[in-house]
Enzyme design. Sequence first.
Site, PDB file in Angstrom:
ATOM      1  N   GLY A  12     158.748 118.982 103.382  1.00  0.00           N
ATOM      2  CA  GLY A  12     159.340 118.246 102.685  1.00  0.00           C
ATOM      3  C   GLY A  12     159.397 116.959 103.304  1.00  0.00           C
ATOM      4  N   MET A 103     152.845 123.173  95.800  1.00  0.00           N
ATOM      5  CA  MET A 103     151.339 123.579  95.790  1.00  0.00           C
ATOM      6  C   MET A 103     151.443 124.955  94.653  1.00  0.00           C
ATOM      7  SD  MET A 103     150.227 122.030  97.893  1.00  0.00           S
ATOM      8  CE  MET A 103     148.611 122.482  98.474  1.00  0.00           C
ATOM      9  N   HIS A 104     151.623 124.473  93.444  1.00  0.00           N
ATOM     10  CA  HIS A 104     151.472 125.460  92.325  1.00  0.00           C
ATOM     11  C   HIS A 104     151.085 124.611  91.193  1.00  0.00           C
ATOM     12  CE1 HIS A 104     152.671 128.392  89.169  1.00  0.00           C
ATOM     13  NE2 HIS A 104     153.100 127.374  88.649  1.00  0.00           N
ATOM     14  N   LEU A 106     150.676 123.610  87.488  1.00  0.00           N
ATOM     15  CA  LEU A 106     151.594 123.758  86.397  1.00  0.00           C
ATOM     16  C   LEU A 106     150.664 123.555  85.072  1.00  0.00           C
ATOM     17  CD1 LEU A 106     154.497 121.064  87.707  1.00  0.00           C
ATOM     18  CD2 LEU A 106     154.534 123.698  86.999  1.00  0.00           C
ATOM     19  N   ASN A 134     151.973 113.490  90.963  1.00  0.00           N
ATOM     20  CA  ASN A 134     151.639 114.048  91.764  1.00  0.00           C
ATOM     21  C   ASN A 134     151.181 113.244  93.103  1.00  0.00           C
ATOM     22  OD1 ASN A 134     150.963 116.385  93.284  1.00  0.00           O
ATOM     23  ND2 ASN A 134     148.778 116.286  92.752  1.00  0.00           N
ATOM     24  N   HIS A 136     148.387 113.423  96.252  1.00  0.00           N
ATOM     25  CA  HIS A 136     147.629 114.237  96.719  1.00  0.00           C
ATOM     26  C   HIS A 136     146.651 113.634  97.880  1.00  0.00           C
ATOM     27  CE1 HIS A 136     144.431 117.401  96.662  1.00  0.00           C
ATOM     28  NE2 HIS A 136     143.435 116.395  96.601  1.00  0.00           N
ATOM     29  N   ASP A 176     144.728 117.847  90.026  1.00  0.00           N
ATOM     30  CA  ASP A 176     144.560 116.605  90.737  1.00  0.00           C
ATOM     31  C   ASP A 176     143.622 115.473  90.431  1.00  0.00           C
ATOM     32  OD1 ASP A 176     146.225 117.549  92.957  1.00  0.00           O
ATOM     33  OD2 ASP A 176     144.635 118.792  93.838  1.00  0.00           O
ATOM     34  N   GLU A 205     150.623 108.441 103.279  1.00  0.00           N
ATOM     35  CA  GLU A 205     151.303 109.174 102.155  1.00  0.00           C
ATOM     36  C   GLU A 205     152.695 108.722 101.963  1.00  0.00           C
ATOM     37  OE1 GLU A 205     149.539 113.684 101.618  1.00  0.00           O
ATOM     38  OE2 GLU A 205     151.235 113.351 103.151  1.00  0.00           O
TER      39      GLU A 205
HETATM   40  C1  GAR Z   1     151.349 116.382 101.754  1.00  0.00           C
HETATM   41  O1  GAR Z   1     150.182 116.172 102.364  1.00  0.00           O
HETATM   42  C2  GAR Z   1     150.587 116.511 100.242  1.00  0.00           C
HETATM   43  O2  GAR Z   1     149.927 115.337 100.031  1.00  0.00           O
HETATM   44  C3  GAR Z   1     149.929 117.731 100.038  1.00  0.00           C
HETATM   45  O3  GAR Z   1     150.965 118.728 100.761  1.00  0.00           O
HETATM   46  C4  GAR Z   1     151.670 118.037 101.851  1.00  0.00           C
HETATM   47  C5  GAR Z   1     153.095 118.321 101.701  1.00  0.00           C
HETATM   48  O4  GAR Z   1     153.982 117.844 102.900  1.00  0.00           O
HETATM   49  N1  GAR Z   1     149.971 118.079  98.716  1.00  0.00           N
HETATM   50  C6  GAR Z   1     148.868 118.696  98.245  1.00  0.00           C
HETATM   51  O5  GAR Z   1     148.144 118.924  98.874  1.00  0.00           O
HETATM   52  C7  GAR Z   1     148.692 118.607  96.355  1.00  0.00           C
HETATM   53  N2  GAR Z   1     147.330 119.198  96.021  1.00  0.00           N
HETATM   54  P1  GAR Z   1     155.492 117.675 102.846  1.00  0.00           P
HETATM   55  O6  GAR Z   1     155.940 118.833 102.489  1.00  0.00           O
HETATM   56  O7  GAR Z   1     155.727 117.216 104.467  1.00  0.00           O
HETATM   57  O8  GAR Z   1     155.889 116.445 102.111  1.00  0.00           O
END
Ligand code: GAR
Length: 226
Positions: A12, A103-104, A106, A134, A136, A176, A205
Amino acid sequence: MKSIAVLISGSGTNLQAIIDACSSGRIPDAEVKFVFSNRKAAYGLTRAQSASPPIPTDTLALQPFLKADAQRTRIDYDLEVARRIITGFPDSKIDLIVLAGFMHVLSEEFLDVISGVREYETDKRISTPIPIINLHPALPGAFDGANAIQRAFEAYQKGDIKGTGVMVHYVVKEVDRGAPILVREVEILPEDDIAALEERMHKTEHALLLDAVKKVLSQEPESISS
Ligand code: GAR
């Protein structure tokens, strides 16, 4: 004041960036009002509960939901998640749903509920479509799905790519693949190890996601593409 729901599965840090940006005014006139996780152990839930004021949270994991009733399907799970998100806002409407490390995948049925095409409860539909975006950690069309940073790092080492990037995009049923809202390139340096690349990616990010949230919230609902 605009209301945001954030869906997470893990640490998070991106959720935290949004919470902090709403408090500081970097994202103006907005608040995270609800956090949902498909993993009970997601540290992001603790972040939400520790925010000031604490943010309401909810969790529902797919496997226990399916095991509780043999008739249930993955679509039933998605519909229940949609219902919980919408009813998690008893006093206001949701202006934006952000998938920040959720990570699910939808389903289209979930998207139908939040676009108001399908009921979330008997005879109840939302009247204004809710945009859903989202984050990514890859450039559009590259490294869809999980472990995108690791896969980009390996591709760089093989000489297949020169750099990578981060995008925020509208959510469509293909993983994605929705229309990008903002994209930022991230360099990979010859001396990088995976930890160094991950750190650079996460920094990018956290900044890009805030800009994208701000951009989407500043648009009129009618102009939202999907
Ligand atoms: C992030 O790097 C985000 O880009 C990735 O999960 C991580 C969450 O980090 N998302 C994906 O890979 C979606 N396909 P966080 O829980 O520290 O925000």
